[in-house]
Motif scaffolding. Sequence first.
Motif, PDB file in Angstrom:
ATOM      1  N   CYS A 193       0.628  -1.487  -0.095  1.00 50.55           N
ATOM      2  CA  CYS A 193      -0.100  -0.010   0.134  1.00 50.55           C
ATOM      3  C   CYS A 193       1.016   0.831   0.045  1.00 50.55           C
ATOM      4  O   CYS A 193       0.339   2.125  -0.414  1.00 50.55           O
ATOM      5  CB  CYS A 193      -1.034  -0.037   0.982  1.00 50.55           C
ATOM      6  N   LEU A 240      -3.137   3.522   3.431  1.00 58.96           N
ATOM      7  CA  LEU A 240      -3.918   3.213   2.881  1.00 58.96           C
ATOM      8  C   LEU A 240      -5.010   4.977   2.983  1.00 58.96           C
ATOM      9  O   LEU A 240      -5.174   5.199   4.132  1.00 58.96           O
ATOM     10  CB  LEU A 240      -4.810   1.922   3.024  1.00 58.96           C
ATOM     11  N   LEU A 242      -7.497   7.531   3.341  1.00 61.13           N
ATOM     12  CA  LEU A 242      -8.408   7.045   3.929  1.00 61.13           C
ATOM     13  C   LEU A 242     -10.192   7.042   2.935  1.00 61.13           C
ATOM     14  O   LEU A 242     -11.031   6.047   3.517  1.00 61.13           O
ATOM     15  CB  LEU A 242      -8.771   8.345   5.216  1.00 61.13           C
ATOM     16  N   GLN A 245     -10.980   3.345   2.250  1.00 60.93           N
ATOM     17  CA  GLN A 245     -11.183   2.600   3.538  1.00 60.93           C
ATOM     18  C   GLN A 245     -12.144   2.046   3.890  1.00 60.93           C
ATOM     19  O   GLN A 245     -12.791   0.626   4.458  1.00 60.93           O
ATOM     20  CB  GLN A 245     -10.427   3.032   5.350  1.00 60.93           C
ATOM     21  N   LEU A 249     -13.109  -1.964   3.644  1.00 56.33           N
ATOM     22  CA  LEU A 249     -13.766  -2.830   4.889  1.00 56.33           C
ATOM     23  C   LEU A 249     -15.720  -3.913   4.666  1.00 56.33           C
ATOM     24  O   LEU A 249     -15.384  -3.943   5.347  1.00 56.33           O
ATOM     25  CB  LEU A 249     -14.608  -1.332   6.035  1.00 56.33           C
ATOM     26  N   PHE A 289      -7.323   6.729  10.843  1.00 53.34           N
ATOM     27  CA  PHE A 289      -7.553   5.275  10.447  1.00 53.34           C
ATOM     28  C   PHE A 289      -8.894   5.047  10.796  1.00 53.34           C
ATOM     29  O   PHE A 289      -9.133   4.920  11.515  1.00 53.34           O
ATOM     30  CB  PHE A 289      -6.470   4.420  10.691  1.00 53.34           C
ATOM     31  N   ARG A 290      -9.800   4.835   9.761  1.00 57.58           N
ATOM     32  CA  ARG A 290     -11.245   4.172  10.780  1.00 57.58           C
ATOM     33  C   ARG A 290     -10.838   3.644  11.708  1.00 57.58           C
ATOM     34  O   ARG A 290     -10.480   1.803  11.818  1.00 57.58           O
ATOM     35  CB  ARG A 290     -12.540   3.522   9.414  1.00 57.58           C
ATOM     36  N   LEU A 293     -12.915  -0.548  10.610  1.00 58.50           N
ATOM     37  CA  LEU A 293     -11.627  -0.916  10.043  1.00 58.50           C
ATOM     38  C   LEU A 293     -10.749  -1.754  10.631  1.00 58.50           C
ATOM     39  O   LEU A 293      -9.767  -2.414  10.829  1.00 58.50           O
ATOM     40  CB  LEU A 293     -10.878  -0.497   8.877  1.00 58.50           C
ATOM     41  N   TYR A 294      -9.619  -0.927  12.146  1.00 60.98           N
ATOM     42  CA  TYR A 294      -8.710  -1.690  13.001  1.00 60.98           C
ATOM     43  C   TYR A 294      -9.478  -2.599  13.335  1.00 60.98           C
ATOM     44  O   TYR A 294      -8.905  -3.743  13.008  1.00 60.98           O
ATOM     45  CB  TYR A 294      -8.283  -0.701  14.125  1.00 60.98           C
TER      46      TYR A 294
END
Length: 450
Positions: A193, A240, A242, A245, A249, A289-290, A293-294
């Motif tokens: 990425c 990656l 935003l 993302q 997801l 970062f979401r 998603l994490y």
Amino acid sequence: MNTDMSGHTEVIASQDMTGGLSVRRVRLQVSVGPDAGAEVASSSETLTIGSAPGNNLVLTDPTVSRFHAELVRERGGYRLRDLESTNGTRVDHVRTMDAFVVDGSTLAFGNTSVRFTWVAEQDVVPLHPEPRFGRLVGEGPAMRALFARLARLAVTDATVLIEGESGTGKELVAEALHQQSPRASGPFVVVDCGSIPAELVESELFGHEKGSFTGATHERRGAFEAAQGGTLFLDEIGELPLAVQPRLLRALERRQVKRVGADAFRPVDVRFVAATHRDLRAAVNRGGFREDLYFRLAVGMVTVPPLRAHLEDLSLLLLHLWEETFRTLGLPPRPYTPPGAETLHQLMSMPWRGNVRELRNFVERSVAMSGALDAAFVQGSAPPLSAQGTPSVRVDLPYKDAKEAWLAHFEETYLRQRLSAAGGNVSQMAREAEVDRAHVIKLLRKHAVR
């Protein structure tokens, strides 16, 4: 069993003679704040504190960040790191970003105080019976504990997030997970990425239809489709964009992808593994970062230790890399001669900022330049200074090798200073250095600079 109260760990014999890692538990007890009286006791390698549900100690205090801080077990005990929280972290009333804690320390997160104590109970962490897992090698407890965890994860289809510094071998971990899984006969697809231009990330991951954008002269399947029946490995997922993302997801949750320019979704059957050298929890706090998603990535968490944390494996790694180097370079095998005591002492004393990648560079340069392991060939070792205080030229080497050593020193020095000046931002560094970002990333990896 060890009764030392310092918090150190040790290897103990188990009934099957494979050994185990005896680890003391610690207790975190909230003494001040909305959650006063709440506590957690654990021997985990990492304990996280914050207001998000996935933390080990979840706090409802509104002054506490989603991922506020973490406690990491090291050889000397637990180390507390602030995760770029909004209101900071304090140890015994002193604000800190990174500090060791001792039995009885008071830790403060926002307006909440937590008491840290050691408890008498110990847990035994299983160790892998072999000093290798796939292409990974290590005979010390740190790596064998990692191998045992990988062996448990490999037989599942769980999504895995691999954390670790640059050069620790995260791609080898992902490869080993694939090779030891039921999907081993399927493809292993790698997407970096950090090296894909932002405008092409969606096409790289999900594919595109003909004519969907300028330059799309034919349809193309993306990485998800290419990995059908196998494993998709997204390296440096912290890079990656935003904007992409949410689509990632959805693909992870529904196992469906839609090509750029397409109307319909396509089902995909892949096992997903990601890796990062960044702290994604700190990125969540910053909004980069979401959070959802994490949590979707962190189903199975793996942390690869830096080389300095398992230097007991250095001799085995040198032998392994020596043999690997001759195969890689296409040279006839040569008997391995272990480094002398002085050279080994020098190698054991080095910081190894580039970890195993830096160690591999050292072995390759030693093979190419002298045919023997010599600490003088460690990447980044400054050429000796002349009487005038400027770096001198290695006239004891052939012209080509001397020029290569000088150029390597220049490149690494330039990269480290430029990256530091840019605050670790590779894109900013590339702009200021007037060098293409992809080439900068290639150079950073070549010299194990992070």
